[in-house]
Write an enzyme that holds these catalytic residues in place. Structure first.
Site, PDB file in Angstrom:
ATOM      1  N   SER A 153       2.035  54.226 -47.280  1.00  0.00           N
ATOM      2  CA  SER A 153       1.468  52.935 -46.897  1.00  0.00           C
ATOM      3  C   SER A 153       2.210  52.348 -45.692  1.00  0.00           C
ATOM      4  CB  SER A 153       1.458  51.994 -48.102  1.00  0.00           C
ATOM      5  OG  SER A 153       0.629  50.879 -47.883  1.00  0.00           O
ATOM      6  N   ASP A 250      -9.515  53.234 -52.146  1.00  0.00           N
ATOM      7  CA  ASP A 250      -8.488  52.568 -51.347  1.00  0.00           C
ATOM      8  C   ASP A 250      -9.156  51.995 -50.099  1.00  0.00           C
ATOM      9  OD1 ASP A 250      -6.291  51.793 -49.824  1.00  0.00           O
ATOM     10  OD2 ASP A 250      -5.320  53.743 -49.848  1.00  0.00           O
ATOM     11  N   HIS A 280      -4.873  53.328 -54.147  1.00  0.00           N
ATOM     12  CA  HIS A 280      -3.712  53.135 -53.285  1.00  0.00           C
ATOM     13  C   HIS A 280      -2.458  53.064 -54.158  1.00  0.00           C
ATOM     14  CE1 HIS A 280      -1.959  51.790 -49.426  1.00  0.00           C
ATOM     15  NE2 HIS A 280      -1.098  51.140 -50.200  1.00  0.00           N
TER      16      HIS A 280
END
Length: 308
Positions: A153, A250, A280
């Site tokens: 991320s 996501d 995610h």
């Protein structure tokens, strides 16, 4: 495919929890949640805490050494958390699995967080830590000729920025980049259907992404910088081979896949590993989801082969 049953249960549980009242409560909450997560059994030879130089001071870091006889490859890892939260503690299990699965020394670096330290503080810290690690690899039991960056991320965003700087600033030479659900286009939400399809109800939401961006980018014009939004703005040639993982449920799914395509179009070897049924953050939930564990094991095997 349908949402992974393990994540369906997780999301149902999360929906019953009170929302944090502010950033500090969020930071405390993610630390507590990470500590309570079940863990897959994994064997590493050694783990030690240290400090490494950042752009403006020492940064906490954690070094993981795999079993066997070195020198080993070296992977510098940056944790996710929207640039505002999480730490080397919250990603301890992921780094243990990365160390063992890739047979690589892993240096996990805790960069400065926004909003106290907005862009480019995190990028500058990540770059300083990478440069230090490359120069001191033998002291870490590692081979500087087999160097990679990895992140999930927000940490994947920092890893991407490091690949661009390494190319443009004369090294260090990188053999691979492992990117887990990276944000690659801060200004292009309307271009990606996954932003709308998965913007609510799947852990990472559009509202939370907007909050993270507001905290990270004190100057909104920074959203267009190649280190922030490499997909529309960076030159993507002559970068290290990449593996990009995405999650079906996501908001960042489509820009991650598009980044893999853009790297390939620019001549950089890139592979996209989609995560059917995943949300995610799935890399941190391998003990809950066998499918997530399988995806991560495939990613670790890719990195191990890239660093031979």
């Amino acid at each position: 495919m349908p949402l992974d049953p393990s994540f369906q249960l997780l999301l149902q549980h999360m929906a019953t929890l009170p929302q944090p009242a502010g950033l500090q409560e969020m930071r405390a909450g993610v630390l507590a949640s990470a500590a309570a997560l079940p863990r897959r059994p994994v064997t590493v030879a050694a783990v030690r805490d240290l400090h490494v130089p950042g752009a403006e001071g020492a940064l906490p870091a954690r070094l993981y050494t795999p079993p066997g006889e070195g020198p080993f490859p070296l992977t510098v890892f940056f944790h996710g958390g929207g640039f505002v939260a999480y730490s080397i503690e919250t990603h301890d299990q992921l780094c243990r699995e990365l160390c063992a699965g890739a047979a690589s020394v892993v240096l996990s670096v805790e960069y400065r967080l926004a909003p106290e330290h907005p862009y480019p503080a995190g990028v500058n810290d990540a770059w300083a830590a990478l440069a230090w690690a490359a120069a001191h690899a033998p002291e870490l039991g590692a081979d500087p000729a087999r160097l990679a960056v990895a992140g999930d991320s927000a940490g994947a965003s920092l890893a991407v920025a490091c690949t661009l700087r390494a190319r443009d600033e004369g090294g260090p030479a990188l053999r691979a980049q492992l990117l887990m659900y990276p944000p690659t286009d801060f200004g292009g939400g309307e271009r990606y259907p996954s932003r709308r399809e998965n913007g609510n109800g799947f852990f990472l939401t559009e509202d939370r992404m907007a909050f993270f961006a507001q905290m990270y980018l004190a100057d909104p014009d920074h959203a267009a910088h190649p280190q922030v939004s490499p997909l529309p703005s960076a030159r993507l040639h002559d970068l290290p081979p990449a593996l990009i993982l995405t999650a079906e449920f996501d908001p960042l799914r489509d820009e991650g896949a598009a980044y893999a395509d853009a790297l390939t179009a620019a001549g950089t070897p890139a592979r996209h590993l989609p995560g059917p049924g995943m949300i995610h953050g799935f890399a941190n939930f391998t003990a809950l989801s066998p499918a997530a564990a399988g995806l991560m094991d495939e990613a670790f095997a890719w990195l191990k082969a890239a660093l031979v």
